[in-house]
Design an enzyme around this catalytic site. Sequence first.
Site, short mmCIF file in Angstrom:
data_model
loop_
_atom_site.label_atom_id
_atom_site.label_comp_id
_atom_site.label_asym_id
_atom_site.label_seq_id
_atom_site.Cartn_x
_atom_site.Cartn_y
_atom_site.Cartn_z
N ASN A 11 13.54 -6.11 -42.60
CA ASN A 11 13.89 -4.81 -43.19
C ASN A 11 14.36 -3.90 -42.06
O ASN A 11 13.54 -3.39 -41.30
CB ASN A 11 12.66 -4.24 -43.91
N TRP A 12 15.66 -3.74 -41.97
CA TRP A 12 16.22 -2.97 -40.85
C TRP A 12 16.05 -1.47 -41.05
O TRP A 12 16.34 -0.69 -40.15
CB TRP A 12 17.70 -3.32 -40.66
N LYS A 13 15.62 -1.06 -42.22
CA LYS A 13 15.40 0.36 -42.52
C LYS A 13 16.66 1.18 -42.17
O LYS A 13 17.76 0.68 -42.32
CB LYS A 13 14.13 0.86 -41.82
N HIS A 95 9.13 0.04 -51.37
CA HIS A 95 8.67 0.10 -49.99
C HIS A 95 7.88 1.39 -49.79
O HIS A 95 8.20 2.42 -50.38
CB HIS A 95 9.86 0.06 -49.02
N GLU A 97 7.84 3.54 -47.63
CA GLU A 97 8.59 4.73 -47.20
C GLU A 97 9.28 5.39 -48.39
O GLU A 97 9.67 6.56 -48.32
CB GLU A 97 9.57 4.33 -46.09
N SER A 213 3.51 -4.15 -38.84
CA SER A 213 3.35 -4.47 -37.41
C SER A 213 3.20 -5.96 -37.14
O SER A 213 2.41 -6.37 -36.28
CB SER A 213 2.17 -3.67 -36.82
N GLY A 234 9.56 -5.09 -40.02
CA GLY A 234 10.36 -3.90 -39.76
C GLY A 234 10.85 -3.91 -38.32
O GLY A 234 11.84 -4.56 -37.98
N GLY A 235 10.14 -3.21 -37.44
CA GLY A 235 10.57 -3.03 -36.05
C GLY A 235 11.00 -4.32 -35.37
O GLY A 235 12.07 -4.37 -34.73
P1 13P Z 1 6.88 -2.67 -39.10
O1 13P Z 1 7.01 -4.17 -38.93
O2 13P Z 1 7.78 -1.88 -38.20
O3 13P Z 1 5.45 -2.24 -39.06
O4 13P Z 1 7.40 -2.35 -40.59
C1 13P Z 1 6.93 -3.12 -41.64
C2 13P Z 1 7.72 -2.80 -42.83
O5 13P Z 1 7.67 -1.68 -43.32
C3 13P Z 1 8.61 -3.84 -43.37
O6 13P Z 1 9.11 -3.47 -44.60
#
Ligand code: 13P
Length: 255
Positions: A11-13, A95, A97, A213, A234-235
């Site tokens: 998920n590149w957000k 998600h 967010e 994470s 994510g990250g």
């Molecule tokens: P992180 O891996 O940056 O904690 O993010 C997880 C996430 O929200 C994937 O959708």
Amino acid sequence: MARRTPCVGGNWKMNTRSADAAALARAVVADASSDVEVVVFPPAVYLQEVHEVVSGSSVALGGQDVSEQADGAWTGQVSAGMLADVGCTHVLVGHSERRHGLGEPDSLLNAKVRTALEAGLSVMLCIGETLAEREGGTTSDVVLKQVREGLAGVPIESLAALTIAYEPVWAIGTGLTASPKDAQEVHALVRETVGSLYDVPSADALRILYGGSVKPSNAAELFSQEDIDGGLIGGASLDAEQFKAIVDAAGRSCV
Ligand code: 13P
């Protein structure tokens, strides 16, 4: 018990610019694994560009969100039909967010799930509790409500196109990760609930991913839990080497 193909989503957000998105997609395609289903979720404006890179490879493409509405006068929204049109086979719904950051309620997320499934997209429904909910001992109630309300009215035939991603809100982007044991407990409970809402074979076949994470250093231990079928990243998905290490861990460790 059904053997579930592991799945890892990136998920590149709201990250990358067009050149980085294409370069990252090229690296993910070069590192793709035949044992793991890999899906990338770039920002909506780069979907078409990333589709050109992943097209013909085993890497699937997904949108980060979808409108619950069909096409029409909905300024700023992206419909399921549009996502499919630019090559998406998947979409994230709920998600944290969006759920917590933007206040999207379960009823809206349920409408998005149903609209996307009806349009032929595979849906990754994200669920997870906040820190206050975990500390207050209500994790099970919270995530099971999200599952029940998110799946309301979804027919059993659509479950093959559904994945659930358990992402504790307090673990997202914080460096904190649920312990493998705590994550496994929630995953098992979600599977049991889907079994009681539908049937046990469908629940056994359902992929449930962990997110929050996930890094190369903790992925294998999380993925070796019985009910953890991969991760939503994510990250670490923005770094091709780290993402590859996580995909490899899923190939080796998911049972
Ligand atoms: P992180 O891996 O940056 O904690 O993010 C997880 C996430 O929200 C994937 O959708």
